[in-house]
Design a protein around this motif. Sequence first.
Motif, PDB file in Angstrom:
ATOM      1  N   TYR A   1      49.148  25.314  35.905  1.00  0.00           N
ATOM      2  CA  TYR A   1      48.316  25.223  34.706  1.00  0.00           C
ATOM      3  C   TYR A   1      47.742  23.811  34.580  1.00  0.00           C
ATOM      4  O   TYR A   1      48.446  22.815  34.740  1.00  0.00           O
ATOM      5  CB  TYR A   1      49.135  25.537  33.457  1.00  0.00           C
ATOM      6  N   ARG A   2      46.458  23.735  34.259  1.00  0.00           N
ATOM      7  CA  ARG A   2      45.799  22.458  33.970  1.00  0.00           C
ATOM      8  C   ARG A   2      45.000  22.655  32.684  1.00  0.00           C
ATOM      9  O   ARG A   2      44.444  23.734  32.446  1.00  0.00           O
ATOM     10  CB  ARG A   2      44.872  22.037  35.108  1.00  0.00           C
TER      11      ARG A   2
ATOM     12  N   ASN B   1      38.445  42.949  27.313  1.00  0.00           N
ATOM     13  CA  ASN B   1      38.357  43.211  28.752  1.00  0.00           C
ATOM     14  C   ASN B   1      39.606  42.857  29.529  1.00  0.00           C
ATOM     15  O   ASN B   1      39.628  43.010  30.742  1.00  0.00           O
ATOM     16  CB  ASN B   1      37.176  42.425  29.362  1.00  0.00           C
ATOM     17  N   VAL B   2      40.659  42.397  28.855  1.00  0.00           N
ATOM     18  CA  VAL B   2      41.807  41.887  29.600  1.00  0.00           C
ATOM     19  C   VAL B   2      42.458  42.967  30.448  1.00  0.00           C
ATOM     20  O   VAL B   2      42.935  42.703  31.562  1.00  0.00           O
ATOM     21  CB  VAL B   2      42.832  41.241  28.629  1.00  0.00           C
ATOM     22  N   ASP B   3      42.488  44.219  29.993  1.00  0.00           N
ATOM     23  CA  ASP B   3      43.101  45.289  30.787  1.00  0.00           C
ATOM     24  C   ASP B   3      42.300  45.575  32.053  1.00  0.00           C
ATOM     25  O   ASP B   3      42.865  45.895  33.099  1.00  0.00           O
ATOM     26  CB  ASP B   3      43.229  46.564  29.952  1.00  0.00           C
ATOM     27  N   SER B   4      40.969  45.450  31.955  1.00  0.00           N
ATOM     28  CA  SER B   4      40.127  45.738  33.122  1.00  0.00           C
ATOM     29  C   SER B   4      40.200  44.639  34.173  1.00  0.00           C
ATOM     30  O   SER B   4      39.775  44.833  35.312  1.00  0.00           O
ATOM     31  CB  SER B   4      38.676  45.944  32.689  1.00  0.00           C
ATOM     32  N   LEU B   5      40.742  43.465  33.798  1.00  0.00           N
ATOM     33  CA  LEU B   5      40.824  42.366  34.754  1.00  0.00           C
ATOM     34  C   LEU B   5      41.734  42.706  35.934  1.00  0.00           C
ATOM     35  O   LEU B   5      41.599  42.153  37.027  1.00  0.00           O
ATOM     36  CB  LEU B   5      41.328  41.100  34.068  1.00  0.00           C
ATOM     37  N   LYS B   6      42.676  43.637  35.703  1.00  0.00           N
ATOM     38  CA  LYS B   6      43.606  43.998  36.768  1.00  0.00           C
ATOM     39  C   LYS B   6      42.885  44.624  37.954  1.00  0.00           C
ATOM     40  O   LYS B   6      43.383  44.592  39.076  1.00  0.00           O
ATOM     41  CB  LYS B   6      44.658  44.962  36.221  1.00  0.00           C
ATOM     42  N   SER B   7      41.714  45.198  37.679  1.00  0.00           N
ATOM     43  CA  SER B   7      40.962  45.842  38.755  1.00  0.00           C
ATOM     44  C   SER B   7      40.019  44.874  39.461  1.00  0.00           C
ATOM     45  O   SER B   7      39.343  45.248  40.416  1.00  0.00           O
ATOM     46  CB  SER B   7      40.161  47.027  38.194  1.00  0.00           C
ATOM     47  N   LYS B   8      39.945  43.642  38.960  1.00  0.00           N
ATOM     48  CA  LYS B   8      39.087  42.650  39.598  1.00  0.00           C
ATOM     49  C   LYS B   8      39.633  42.299  40.976  1.00  0.00           C
ATOM     50  O   LYS B   8      40.833  42.404  41.243  1.00  0.00           O
ATOM     51  CB  LYS B   8      39.006  41.379  38.749  1.00  0.00           C
TER      52      LYS B   8
ATOM     53  N   VAL C   1      48.140  36.296  32.308  1.00  0.00           N
ATOM     54  CA  VAL C   1      48.898  35.459  33.246  1.00  0.00           C
ATOM     55  C   VAL C   1      49.332  36.220  34.498  1.00  0.00           C
ATOM     56  O   VAL C   1      49.109  35.746  35.627  1.00  0.00           O
ATOM     57  CB  VAL C   1      50.101  34.806  32.525  1.00  0.00           C
ATOM     58  N   PRO C   2      49.943  37.409  34.385  1.00  0.00           N
ATOM     59  CA  PRO C   2      50.337  38.099  35.621  1.00  0.00           C
ATOM     60  C   PRO C   2      49.164  38.646  36.431  1.00  0.00           C
ATOM     61  O   PRO C   2      49.328  39.015  37.600  1.00  0.00           O
ATOM     62  CB  PRO C   2      51.225  39.246  35.114  1.00  0.00           C
TER      63      PRO C   2
ATOM     64  N   SER D   1      46.961  30.377  43.059  1.00  0.00           N
ATOM     65  CA  SER D   1      45.991  30.543  41.968  1.00  0.00           C
ATOM     66  C   SER D   1      46.412  29.698  40.782  1.00  0.00           C
ATOM     67  O   SER D   1      47.584  29.361  40.611  1.00  0.00           O
ATOM     68  CB  SER D   1      45.894  32.015  41.572  1.00  0.00           C
ATOM     69  N   GLU D   2      45.436  29.363  39.944  1.00  0.00           N
ATOM     70  CA  GLU D   2      45.695  28.487  38.804  1.00  0.00           C
ATOM     71  C   GLU D   2      45.054  29.033  37.538  1.00  0.00           C
ATOM     72  O   GLU D   2      44.101  29.830  37.594  1.00  0.00           O
ATOM     73  CB  GLU D   2      45.151  27.078  39.085  1.00  0.00           C
ATOM     74  N   ILE D   3      45.577  28.569  36.404  1.00  0.00           N
ATOM     75  CA  ILE D   3      45.016  28.898  35.089  1.00  0.00           C
ATOM     76  C   ILE D   3      44.693  27.585  34.387  1.00  0.00           C
ATOM     77  O   ILE D   3      45.562  26.720  34.251  1.00  0.00           O
ATOM     78  CB  ILE D   3      46.001  29.730  34.252  1.00  0.00           C
ATOM     79  N   TRP D   4      43.436  27.444  33.960  1.00  0.00           N
ATOM     80  CA  TRP D   4      42.990  26.250  33.252  1.00  0.00           C
ATOM     81  C   TRP D   4      42.698  26.609  31.799  1.00  0.00           C
ATOM     82  O   TRP D   4      42.175  27.701  31.508  1.00  0.00           O
ATOM     83  CB  TRP D   4      41.732  25.674  33.891  1.00  0.00           C
ATOM     84  N   VAL D   5      43.002  25.682  30.903  1.00  0.00           N
ATOM     85  CA  VAL D   5      42.891  25.956  29.473  1.00  0.00           C
ATOM     86  C   VAL D   5      42.250  24.772  28.764  1.00  0.00           C
ATOM     87  O   VAL D   5      42.673  23.620  28.962  1.00  0.00           O
ATOM     88  CB  VAL D   5      44.281  26.217  28.846  1.00  0.00           C
TER      89      VAL D   5
END
Length: 424
Positions: free
Chosen positions: A15-16, A108-115, A138-139, A146-150
Motif C-alpha cells: 500500500y502507498r 462496480n466493485v463486484d464486477s471487478l472480479k471479472s477484470k 482488496v482481495p 500488485s499494489e493498492i494506492w490511496v
Amino acid sequence: MPPKLIPVFTGTARYRGAYGGRGSGKTASFALMTAIRAYQHAMAGESGIILCGREFLNSLDDSSMGEIKAAIRETEWLAPHFDIGERYIRTKSGKGRVDFSFAGLRTNVDSLKSKSRILLAWIDEAETVTSLSWSKLVPTVRANNSEIWVTWNPEREQSATHQRFRANMDDDMKIVELNWRDNPWFPAVLEAERQRDLKSRPEEYDWVWEGDFRKLVAGAYFAKGLTEAKQQNRIGFVAPDPLMTTRAYWDIGGTGAKADACAIWIAQFIGTEIRVLDHYEAVGQPLATHVEWLRSKGYDKAQMILPHDGAAHDKVYKVTYESALREAGFAVRVIPNMGAGAATKRIEAVRRILPQCRFNETTTQGGREALGWYHEKQDEKRGIGLGPDHDWSSHSADSFGLLAVDYQQQPTSTRQPIQYKRLR
C-alpha cells in the motif's frame, strides 16, 4: 513530485498513499506515477490493468482520467509510449500492454472480479470508501507484486479509510500526510484562496487546507460558537471544582445494534462560567455500561439530569431510567417535556450559552465534533430547511441542548460571579 512523496514510492510496499488538505499536489503526483507504473509493466513484458477507482463514479468525467492524461502529455519522455483516446488510455510501447480502467466501487466493485489481471489499483477521494467496498476490493487486487494506492482528504476519524490506513498502519504501508506547504509548486492563485478561507471561513480552514478532520460543517448550528471558543482559548485544560455540583446531562439511547446512541455531558456551573468537563457516547449498550463509565470517572456524586423520556417506562422491564439510576445510588432530576419546537429551543439555548463555556480539550473532543457537525437537513429540490438532521451527531447535540436549557432555568443567583472574602 513533492520531496515528501519520494519515500512513498521508494522500495517495496503493498500500500502507498497520501492524505491531507487542498493544494498539496498529491492527486497530480499519483496520477503521474500510475502512468509511470503502466510504462514499467509494459516494458517488462507484463500485461494487465491499472484500476483507477472512487467510491462513486457516475461517468468518466468524475474519474481521474483527465489528471492521468494531463500527466502523460506534460511528461515529454512518457507521452510517446501511450495511446490516448477520448475514452481510453493504454500503453503502446513495450512487450506487454497495460490498459487503464475507471470504476465506481459502490456500484462496480463486484464486477471487478471479472477484470483481467489488476496490476495496480489507485483509489482517489478515498475518504468516502466504505468498509464493505474495501473488503471487496482488496482481495480482487491479487496479482503477484500488485499494489493498492490511496489518496484522500480526511473528514472523519471514524471513516473506514482512516481506520484501515492510518489508525492501523502495517509494515507494508507507505503513507504520508501531505499539505499545501509540502508542495514546492503551490500556485499563487491557491495561496490567495487559502488566505481568503483563513480570514472568512476559519471554521473549515483546518479541514480544507491542513488535512485535519472536519470538526465543523459550514452552516452548522454551532460552528460560529465553537470557532470563537477555539480562537478565545476556551478549549484546553479545564479542571473540576471539587466544591461545586457536578451534573451529567443525558440523551437516552437503547440496546441493540440499531438503537440510538446514549450521550452524556459532564459539566459544572461556576458563577457565569460553564465548565464542560467530559463527554461520553455509546451505541446499543445497557444502562449498566453507562453507569460503569460514570463510576470509573469518579462521577458517583454527580446529579443525573434526564430528558422527559427518562421518566417513561420501558415496554419490557417496566422500569424507567430515572428509577434505575436512583436505585444505583445517583441523584436524579428529569427535565419536563418542552413541547412543540423543543429542538429549536435547545439550539437557541446552546447558541446563547456557548460564549460562557470552557471545554476540557482531551475529554470532550468527540462531543465537540458532534456539535460542530450538527446541522439543518435540507430539501434540495425545494431549497428549504427541514429541521435538525437526525444523524450520528444529534444525540450529543440533544444532550448538550438539555444542558443549555437547564442552565437558563437555574435561579439567577447561582449564575452570579463567586465572591471571595480576603482572609485577614
